[in-house]
Design an enzyme around this catalytic site. Structure first.
Site, short mmCIF file in Angstrom:
data_model
loop_
_atom_site.label_atom_id
_atom_site.label_comp_id
_atom_site.label_asym_id
_atom_site.label_seq_id
_atom_site.Cartn_x
_atom_site.Cartn_y
_atom_site.Cartn_z
N ARG A 15 0.84 -1.20 0.00
CA ARG A 15 0.00 0.00 0.00
C ARG A 15 0.88 1.26 0.00
O ARG A 15 0.96 1.97 -0.98
CB ARG A 15 -0.95 -0.03 1.22
CG ARG A 15 -2.12 0.93 1.13
CD ARG A 15 -1.80 2.35 1.52
NE ARG A 15 -1.22 2.45 2.85
CZ ARG A 15 -0.63 3.54 3.32
NH1 ARG A 15 -0.53 4.61 2.56
NH2 ARG A 15 -0.11 3.56 4.53
N ASP A 16 1.58 1.51 1.10
CA ASP A 16 2.38 2.74 1.20
C ASP A 16 3.51 2.74 0.18
O ASP A 16 3.90 3.79 -0.33
CB ASP A 16 2.96 2.87 2.62
CG ASP A 16 3.20 4.32 3.03
OD1 ASP A 16 2.81 5.22 2.27
OD2 ASP A 16 3.78 4.55 4.11
N HIS A 207 4.98 4.27 12.67
CA HIS A 207 5.13 4.20 11.21
C HIS A 207 6.24 5.19 10.85
O HIS A 207 6.03 6.39 10.91
CB HIS A 207 3.78 4.60 10.59
CG HIS A 207 3.75 4.69 9.10
ND1 HIS A 207 3.07 3.78 8.32
CD2 HIS A 207 4.27 5.58 8.23
CE1 HIS A 207 3.17 4.11 7.05
NE2 HIS A 207 3.90 5.21 6.96
N HIS A 209 9.31 6.67 8.32
CA HIS A 209 9.97 6.76 7.02
C HIS A 209 11.44 7.06 7.29
O HIS A 209 11.76 7.78 8.23
CB HIS A 209 9.33 7.86 6.16
CG HIS A 209 8.04 7.42 5.56
ND1 HIS A 209 7.91 7.04 4.25
CD2 HIS A 209 6.81 7.26 6.11
CE1 HIS A 209 6.65 6.67 4.01
NE2 HIS A 209 5.97 6.79 5.13
N CYS A 240 5.32 9.08 -0.03
CA CYS A 240 3.96 9.51 0.23
C CYS A 240 3.53 10.31 -0.98
O CYS A 240 4.24 11.22 -1.39
CB CYS A 240 3.90 10.35 1.50
SG CYS A 240 2.29 11.07 1.79
N ASN A 249 9.50 4.00 3.45
CA ASN A 249 9.33 3.50 4.82
C ASN A 249 10.63 2.83 5.25
O ASN A 249 11.47 2.51 4.42
CB ASN A 249 8.23 2.43 4.84
CG ASN A 249 6.89 2.95 4.40
OD1 ASN A 249 6.61 3.03 3.21
ND2 ASN A 249 6.04 3.30 5.34
ZN ZN Z 1 3.88 6.38 5.19
#
Ligand code: ZN
Length: 305
Positions: A15-16, A207, A209, A240, A249
């Site tokens: 996803r990310d 979360h 990065h 993002c 990430n």
């Molecule tokens: Zn993120």
């Protein structure tokens, strides 16, 4: 320092990681990536998102990906959901948990999520109501919890406000996101101590990065301060779509390798995980920032050289 015997890794690469890719990635390839992550024993995978395809075209095949992946009982499959429409779509699929998201800073909500914070919270409330009715577990993501590209410092109270709202909505876990990769271990510790004091018994995830290289140091600070889950992406894919210059990430394999070397269990098999990373690199046609695939897993019993 006290460290837990186990930590939960949530793979968010599908996803990310993939959402920022301009080139459409075939559904089949996404399914293969999720299947390799599943086979490696990853306990939770954020598979896709139900945001409007106009905003994030790469995730337009959410339903199809969820329909085609091979599930394993030990793995939970999560999906990002912004609003009631997102939940409607999620409810047509098999999703084990949904992830709500609201930015702590007003500027990020306005500029990148196309709604003010109150409007975003309202959408999250509506989505949460529907999720509760369907008995769908939820976690709440606090975007820009550690810093905003438009506003700089984000007051603890703003993070507390969104986190408190999530807990009230019935989220079983609140994930604090360093969306643009600006935080440091001391700030992570401070934030968790504050929120754990304010919301005793609540579960927090992180979360990170690795935009400025502090990713794994932040993980260690989070572990010491009692965070229970860590988002990471295979190979360190991602960024993002809305955050200028945010890089990937933290890499799942580098994180898992560090934890295992410290004696902290994750349930993930590194050789299998590296197969997923290798697939991600071949899909994207470039070397990813994660280092373990290229450095190799250290064999302490038979060092190579
Ligand atoms: Zn993120």
């Amino acid at each position: 320092m006290t460290l837990p015997p186990r930590a939960t890794i949530i793979e968010v690469g599908p996803r990310d990681g993939l959402q920022i890719e301009k080139q459409p990635i075939p559904t089949e390839a996404k399914v293969r990536l999720v299947d390799l992550l599943t086979a490696a024993g990853v306990p939770r995978i954020e598979v896709t998102s139900f945001v409007h395809p106009r905003h994030v075209p790469q995730m337009a095949d959410a339903e199809e990906v969820l329909a085609r992946i091979q599930r394993r009982p030990g793995t939970k499959y999560e999906a990002l959901v912004p609003n009631a429409r997102g939940i409607e779509r999620a409810l047509t699929c098999r999703v084990d948990r949904i992830v709500l998201f609201v930015a702590a800073s007003e500027g990020f909500n306005q500029k990148n999520l196309r709604a003010g914070r109150e409007e975003m919270l309202q959408a999250a409330r509506e989505a949460a109501r529907m999720a509760r009715e369907a008995r769908l577990p939820m976690r709440g993501g606090v975007v820009t919890a550690f810093g905003c590209p438009y506003e700089g410092r984000v007051p603890l109270e703003a993070v507390e406000r969104v986190a408190g709202e999530y807990l009230e909505l019935g989220c079983e876990e609140v994930t604090l996101a360093d969306t643009v990769g600006v935080t440091n271990p001391a700030a992570v510790r401070r934030m968790l101590e504050h929120l754990k004091g304010r919301f005793p018994g609540a579960r927090f995830g992180l979360h990170f990065h690795n935009t400025r290289g502090a990713g794994l140091a932040n993980v260690l600070a989070g572990l010491e301060a009692g965070a229970e889950s860590f988002d990471a992406s295979a190979g360190g894919m991602g960024g993002c779509p809305f955050a200028p210059r945010a890089s990937g990430n933290i890499a799942t394999e580098d994180t898992v390798n560090m934890l295992h070397e410290m004696g902290i269990e994750t349930g993930i098999g590194l050789p299998g995980l590296l197969q997923a990373v290798a697939l991600a690199e071949s899909l994207l046609g470039r070397q990813l920032p994660g280092q373990l695939l290229h450095a190799g897993i250290m064999n302490w019993d038979a060092p190579a050289a």
